[in-house]
Structures are given as C-alpha cells and as structure tokens.
Design a protein around this motif. Structure first.
Motif, PDB file in Angstrom:
ATOM      1  N   ASP A 156       0.832  -1.205   0.000  1.00 34.32           N
ATOM      2  CA  ASP A 156       0.000   0.000   0.000  1.00 34.32           C
ATOM      3  C   ASP A 156       0.864   1.252   0.000  1.00 34.32           C
ATOM      4  N   LYS A 157       0.195   2.420   0.070  1.00 36.38           N
ATOM      5  CA  LYS A 157       0.891   3.701  -0.022  1.00 36.38           C
ATOM      6  C   LYS A 157       2.000   3.845   1.013  1.00 36.38           C
ATOM      7  N   ASN A 158       1.772   3.331   2.219  1.00 38.77           N
ATOM      8  CA  ASN A 158       2.730   3.483   3.313  1.00 38.77           C
ATOM      9  C   ASN A 158       3.781   2.374   3.311  1.00 38.77           C
TER      10      ASN A 158
ATOM     11  N   ARG B 131       1.845  -7.028   2.460  1.00 35.75           N
ATOM     12  CA  ARG B 131       1.162  -8.225   2.932  1.00 35.75           C
ATOM     13  C   ARG B 131       1.413  -9.340   1.928  1.00 35.75           C
ATOM     14  N   VAL B 132       1.737 -10.485   2.447  1.00 32.56           N
ATOM     15  CA  VAL B 132       2.004 -11.638   1.582  1.00 32.56           C
ATOM     16  C   VAL B 132       1.094 -12.764   2.027  1.00 32.56           C
ATOM     17  N   ASP B 133       0.477 -13.428   1.097  1.00 32.21           N
ATOM     18  CA  ASP B 133      -0.289 -14.613   1.470  1.00 32.21           C
ATOM     19  C   ASP B 133      -0.247 -15.644   0.353  1.00 32.21           C
TER      20      ASP B 133
ATOM     21  N   GLN C 179     -10.247 -12.877  -2.403  1.00 34.45           N
ATOM     22  CA  GLN C 179     -10.470 -11.424  -2.388  1.00 34.45           C
ATOM     23  C   GLN C 179      -9.160 -10.711  -2.096  1.00 34.45           C
ATOM     24  N   ASN C 180      -9.202  -9.380  -2.225  1.00 37.00           N
ATOM     25  CA  ASN C 180      -8.015  -8.603  -1.883  1.00 37.00           C
ATOM     26  C   ASN C 180      -7.785  -8.708  -0.389  1.00 37.00           C
ATOM     27  N   GLN C 181      -6.521  -8.741   0.005  1.00 38.06           N
ATOM     28  CA  GLN C 181      -6.252  -8.806   1.451  1.00 38.06           C
ATOM     29  C   GLN C 181      -6.462  -7.462   2.106  1.00 38.06           C
ATOM     30  N   MET C 182      -6.045  -6.409   1.411  1.00 32.07           N
ATOM     31  CA  MET C 182      -6.097  -5.079   2.002  1.00 32.07           C
ATOM     32  C   MET C 182      -7.410  -4.430   1.604  1.00 32.07           C
ATOM     33  N   GLN C 183      -8.461  -4.765   2.307  1.00 35.58           N
ATOM     34  CA  GLN C 183      -9.772  -4.222   1.945  1.00 35.58           C
ATOM     35  C   GLN C 183      -9.840  -2.730   2.261  1.00 35.58           C
ATOM     36  N   ASP C 184      -9.280  -2.360   3.415  1.00 41.33           N
ATOM     37  CA  ASP C 184      -9.437  -0.988   3.882  1.00 41.33           C
ATOM     38  C   ASP C 184      -8.429  -0.042   3.249  1.00 41.33           C
ATOM     39  N   LYS C 185      -7.256  -0.549   2.919  1.00 45.24           N
ATOM     40  CA  LYS C 185      -6.209   0.332   2.396  1.00 45.24           C
ATOM     41  C   LYS C 185      -6.119   0.212   0.888  1.00 45.24           C
ATOM     42  N   GLN C 186      -5.583   1.250   0.307  1.00 43.45           N
ATOM     43  CA  GLN C 186      -5.471   1.220  -1.146  1.00 43.45           C
ATOM     44  C   GLN C 186      -4.186   0.522  -1.573  1.00 43.45           C
TER      45      GLN C 186
ATOM     46  N   HIS D 115     -10.552 -15.068 -13.584  1.00 40.65           N
ATOM     47  CA  HIS D 115     -11.190 -13.819 -13.994  1.00 40.65           C
ATOM     48  C   HIS D 115     -11.779 -13.002 -12.853  1.00 40.65           C
ATOM     49  N   ARG D 116     -11.487 -13.335 -11.606  1.00 43.37           N
ATOM     50  CA  ARG D 116     -11.972 -12.507 -10.503  1.00 43.37           C
ATOM     51  C   ARG D 116     -11.149 -11.222 -10.443  1.00 43.37           C
ATOM     52  N   LYS D 117     -11.815 -10.137 -10.187  1.00 36.99           N
ATOM     53  CA  LYS D 117     -11.108  -8.858 -10.134  1.00 36.99           C
ATOM     54  C   LYS D 117     -10.276  -8.783  -8.851  1.00 36.99           C
ATOM     55  N   LEU D 118      -8.965  -8.709  -9.016  1.00 39.05           N
ATOM     56  CA  LEU D 118      -8.054  -8.614  -7.868  1.00 39.05           C
ATOM     57  C   LEU D 118      -7.046  -7.506  -8.141  1.00 39.05           C
ATOM     58  N   GLU D 119      -6.651  -6.821  -7.077  1.00 36.34           N
ATOM     59  CA  GLU D 119      -5.677  -5.734  -7.227  1.00 36.34           C
ATOM     60  C   GLU D 119      -4.337  -6.252  -7.758  1.00 36.34           C
TER      61      GLU D 119
END
Lengths: 256, 347
Positions: A92-94, A98-100, A111-118, B140-144
C-alpha cells in the motif's frame, strides 16, 4: 549409585559381537536383494546434451493456480504440500506489505487482502525449486540420496532417502517437504520424466498466460536464453550464493 | 616375548572386522552408486520412467477435434482442456479399457465412430469439472494483484449490470468456455489496430516495456477521430452507453487481417439480451430488453422471406433486422468507399 548393571564376561561379549555382525550381514543381503539397480547404459552421455533452466515471468502471472493444480495431479503431491505454489504480494501507499498464499494458491485467491487500504502495487510470484547450481540441500544429505543430475536438475532418490529431513531444513527457499505417504523427502523435479520425453513440465503446460518458460541452456535456440537476453531478470536470495537456475522476470525487491 | 597370544587374537579380530567391513559395504552400497557422482545413478532411470498423467490439449483433440478447432481460434487457446475438465488419463484409460473389453474396432481412419463412442457408459466418461462460477473466477476474478490488462470481473457488479437475480448461476450459462467473446484493454486495442501496429509508430526507439506491461498508457486515439460520422450516428442510438470496442475487435490471426473483426454475431447479442431464468424478469422492454430466442426466431421466416433453418443457423440473425439499433449500415459502406480512415493516417 543406581541399580547394579548385569556384568557379562569377555567371551560373551565377543560372541554377541560376532552374532550381531552376522545379523548385519544377513540384513544387508536381504536389503541387497530388494534393491537391484537396472543398468544405466549410455544415460550419462545422453544427459550431457541438456542443461535445464526455468523462467517465471511475474509480470504475466494472474495467480489462477492452474500450475499448482497441474503439478499436484502430475506428481501426486499430497494435500497441503506443494512443489510449486503462488505467493501474492500487496503493497500500500505506506509501504506496508502483505504476503499470502492460501492453500498454495491452488484454488486461486478469493479477495483482496487489504480491503481498507489502497493497494498501489500488487503482483503474484509463483515459486518452485530453484535447482541451484550450488545447492545447500544436496550438500547436507548424509546418504547421497539427493543430487545434481548430469543435466543440472536437483533430484531425490526415493529408494535411498531415509527421510531425515536435513535437506528440508537446509533449503533456503522452502521448496522441500517430507512426503507423508512415501516417507521420504520430495520436491520439484522440473517434471524430469516429461521434459526428457519432449513434453513441457506440467506447470508450463497448464499456465494459460505463458508466465512460465523452461528450456535447455545447451540448445542455442532455447526460449530461456532468448528471454534472458531480452528481459531484465533476477534471482531469489542472491545473498545465499546458491546460484539458482530459476530466473524471475520483473521481480520486486520485496520478494523473499 | 613369553606369551603373546592376546596380541595375536586382537590382530585376528581386527583383520576379521576389516574384512567384514568391506564385505558389508560391498553388499550395502548399490551397484550404480558413484558411477556418475555421489548418488545412485539408476535413480535417474527410476525418475525418467515415471508415468505421465497430465496430458495436453493435442491428446484431447484426437477425439474431440470439433471442440478443439473452435477452442484454438479463440482467446482461451492457451488454456489446456485439463485446467477446467480435470486430469484426462483416467478418462482415456476407462474408455480404452471399455472398447477393448467389448472388442469394438476403430474405423479405417483410426478413429472410433460416434455410435461406438456413445455406447460407452457415462460413468466411465465423466471427468471432474471446474466450470462453476468459481472455476472461471480462478482466472477472472477482479483482484488488485492481477495484471490490469487481463480480463477480470467483479461478479457482483457484473450481475447488477445484467439484472441477474440468481447469483448461483454458472458463467457457462451465457459464455461458451470454448469460444468466449473477449474484450481488450485500451492500450492493447490501440496497438493491434491496423493503423498502429508497432510501438515505434509513436516511440522513436523501441520501448523497454511491452505494451502489455504498460498499465496507464495515455489513450492514443479515439475511434471517433477517424470514424467520425459513424460514431456520431452511434451516439444517437440505443446503444450509445457502450464502447465501440465492446463489439469490435481487431484480430491479428484472423484472415481478414487489417479489418476490425466483428463480434456482431447472434451469440454476442444474446450475452445481454437472452431471457434466462436467473435474470430479473421485470426488467422488461425499458431496462434491458430480453427475448426468448427460439420463440423469437420462430416468427422470423415469414417476415424475412427466408427458411426457418437458415435463420436458426445464421450467425448474424440479430443484425439482419436490428441493425438500426446500433448504427446506420449505409454509413459504413460510404466510409469504406471513400477510404476515409486510410487518408487520415497517411497509409
């Protein structure tokens, strides 16, 4: 002092020693009967035409897990163990990282791990055995059950390995495991049985994005050299001086 | 020395122990150990002789060449059959065993006829399938973390846009996995457009990065820049909210090289407009028009003056009538005649 130990005479000691020696001899014969090596013929001469190497293009990987599933099927890897796996890095910006790798990325990422942060930077890094030229795992094996093949692949001799686990500890990349169904160390073989039949490794074949490339460095027209001459690449943990043969394109500094 | 028998005995024991050591060592160390190095050379053969389980799509093509031919032409060409269908060796072995057991012979071309293959019980044929919603979302799931030039969707948004109410449906209800209809990201689109084929058209020297590595490359041109008349006409019509590239795609491998490949076939229109049980039925003619294809086409022969079978098979059946929902066809013809676009890019 404690209980008085039962003493034996010198004659008894010598007899016992002879009996045990005889026992070892008989045991050896039985062991020998079970392990008969087939003649290797001209194998070493054939293998000298090859020097296998691998490229992982992290800029292309989409983390779908097809390679992990294909590898598991091809090599009968037990559940929960991986010869290849995918790590996801999110930064993230700071500069928080995070690694998983849920279940080795076998069923992709939910899903994305960092839901709250960009997330400013994210990427997938598939990993597998680096088949190091100066591998630490082969150096520690007490029985010579793991070795460099003449064509530069690090292999495990399942019939000879006793499963002590030294190599598992020695590998700086965590690429080895003790397989509970066969009780020996196991690891990526570059699909040795496939590449010598002219087929790509299971993970290379399964990759829908061509993020994995394998090739024979002794072949002047191999795809690995072509890519290494065109792209900027790196290796994992160069400070370990293991001299790996698995090259990574677009590797970030954060990847360990 | 008066009595040296103990020394003799010790030496005798040592010699016996030495001989025993060599005998046991000879017995324990495998034949080929040390031939090529500090390992058992025969283990190379053991590993070389392992069975190959994961097959390739070429193996599948030996029987399923019809699907293979479709699959090869579309964007999923790099996806192996087994990535979705599971390992094929058991499937092949089961069928082979059944055919051998029942003494069924292949035809002269070495292939089995359809009738023979249909006799194989379904139980033996079935393979594990991953083409559930989750199976497609593996890729195809949208992931960052996914490369931004790769096609990805957020299922929630996708369902919302198409008024899908039953979210347990599978992607394959609308999208054919063997022939998916593919949309490119803007940079890739521009690069494969016939007017700009190489990065060097704009960059003086060859850029270090491939066009696929460039996430935020500025938009090179809009379709409107050259195809002005047709885009302006399009913007007045019902589909104005869509992008040109959602239907048009330049296909380098296509024989019509240099032209924009059209996704205007029936299946493409039906991705949005087909009436499906899992879609919101109340989004009638005003939200997202939905039709029951078979019923809709039944009425057509009379209107179009063509036979029913032709219309059912026709790939461009929708556009035969509904062209004006998209853009005026006469505009395309004039454009082609004038070669307006060619003049603008100095070709």
């Amino acid at each position: 002092m404690g209980k008085k130990s039962k003493s034996i005479t010198r004659g008894e000691f010598v007899r016992l020693a002879l009996y045990s020696t005889a026992g070892v001899c008989v045991g050896s014969m039985i062991a020998r009967g079970n392990l008969k090596d087939e003649p290797i013929g001209d194998l070493s001469h054939d293998l000298e035409n090859f020097d296998w190497a691998f490229i992982v293009d992290t800029t292309r990987c989409i983390g779908c897990g097809a390679c992990v599933r294909a590898c598991g099927i091809e090599n009968r890897v037990p559940d929960g163990y991986f010869r290849t796996w995918i790590e996801r890095y999110e930064i993230d910006k700071n500069e928080n990282i995070r690694v998983d790798s849920p279940d080795g990325g076998k069923h992709s990422f939910k899903q994305n791990q960092m839901q709250d942060k960009q997330v400013v930077k994210g990427f997938f890094v598939p990993k597998l055995c680096n088949h190091c030229r100066n591998s630490s795992c082969t150096q520690v094996c007490p029985v010579g059950a793991t070795y460099h093949s003449p064509d530069g692949v690090v292999l495990v001799d399942r019939k000879h390995c006793m499963g002590c686990g030294y190599c598992v500890q020695a590998c700086p990349y965590g690429c080895r495991y003790i397989s509970y169904d066969i009780g020996t160390a196991d690891k990526c073989t570059f699909c040795y049985h496939r590449i010598h039949r002219g087929l790509p490794t299971a993970c290379v074949q399964a990759c829908p994005r061509r993020a994995r490339i394998y090739g024979n460095l002794k072949d002047p027209h191999n795809p690995v050299s072509a890519v290494l001459h065109a792209r900027r690449y790196s290796i994992l943990k160069p400070e370990m001086a293991t001299n790996p043969k698995c090259y990574y394109i677009g590797l970030d500094l954060e990847v360990i | 020395m008066k009595n040296n028998s103990h020394v003799k005995r010790i030496f005798a024991l040592l010699i016996i122990a030495g001989i025993m050591f060599f005998v046991i060592r000879q017995l324990l160390v495998p034949d080929t150990f040390g031939v090529l190095g500090h390992y058992r050379a025969a283990s190379l053969k053991d590993i070389l002789n392992l069975e190959q389980i994961y097959q390739s799509k070429d193996v599948c093509a030996q029987c399923h060449d019809d699907i293979y031919n479709i699959h090869e032409k579309d964007v999923h060409y790099d996806v192996q059959c087994e990535n979705c269908h599971g390992p094929g060796n058991i499937h092949v072995a089961n069928i082979a065993a059944f055919l051998k057991q029942n003494h069924l012979e292949p035809t002269k071309s070495g292939k089995y006829s359809n009738e023979v293959l249909k006799a194989v019980p379904n139980k033996l044929v079935q393979m594990p399938k991953e083409y559930t919603l989750e199976g497609c979302l593996y890729c195809h799931r949208k992931l960052e973390s996914r490369p931004h030039d790769f096609a990805q969707i957020d299922p929630k948004e996708h369902f919302k846009a198409l008024h899908v109410t039953d979210i347990s449906i599978r992607c394959v209800e609308c999208h054919s996995p063997h022939e998916p209809l593919y949309l490119l990201d803007p940079v890739s689109e521009a690069r494969i457009h016939p007017a700009i084929l190489e990065c060097e058209y704009c960059h003086k020297t060859r850029p270090e990065k491939s066009h696929k590595d460039v996430k935020n490359h500025p938009v090179i041109f809009e379709c409107e820049d050259c195809h002005t008349a047709i885009v302006q006409d399009f913007k007045k019509r019902e589909h104005a909210f869509m992008q040109c590239t959602q239907c048009h795609l330049y296909h380098p491998e296509n024989e019509s090289s240099g032209r924009i490949y059209k996704n205007g076939n029936k299946q493409f229109c039906l991705l949005c407009h087909e009436k499906k049980p899992f879609k919101d039925q109340h989004k009638g003619p005003h939200g997202l028009p939905q039709i029951d294809v078979s019923k809709h086409l039944e009425k057509m022969p009379g209107i179009m003056g063509k036979d029913a079978q032709f219309i059912q098979k026709s790939k461009t059946a929708c556009l035969e009538c509904h062209y004006n929902f998209i853009h005026d066809s006469s505009l395309i013809k004039t454009l082609r005649e004038q070669k307006q676009w060619a003049k603008k890019v100095n070709l």
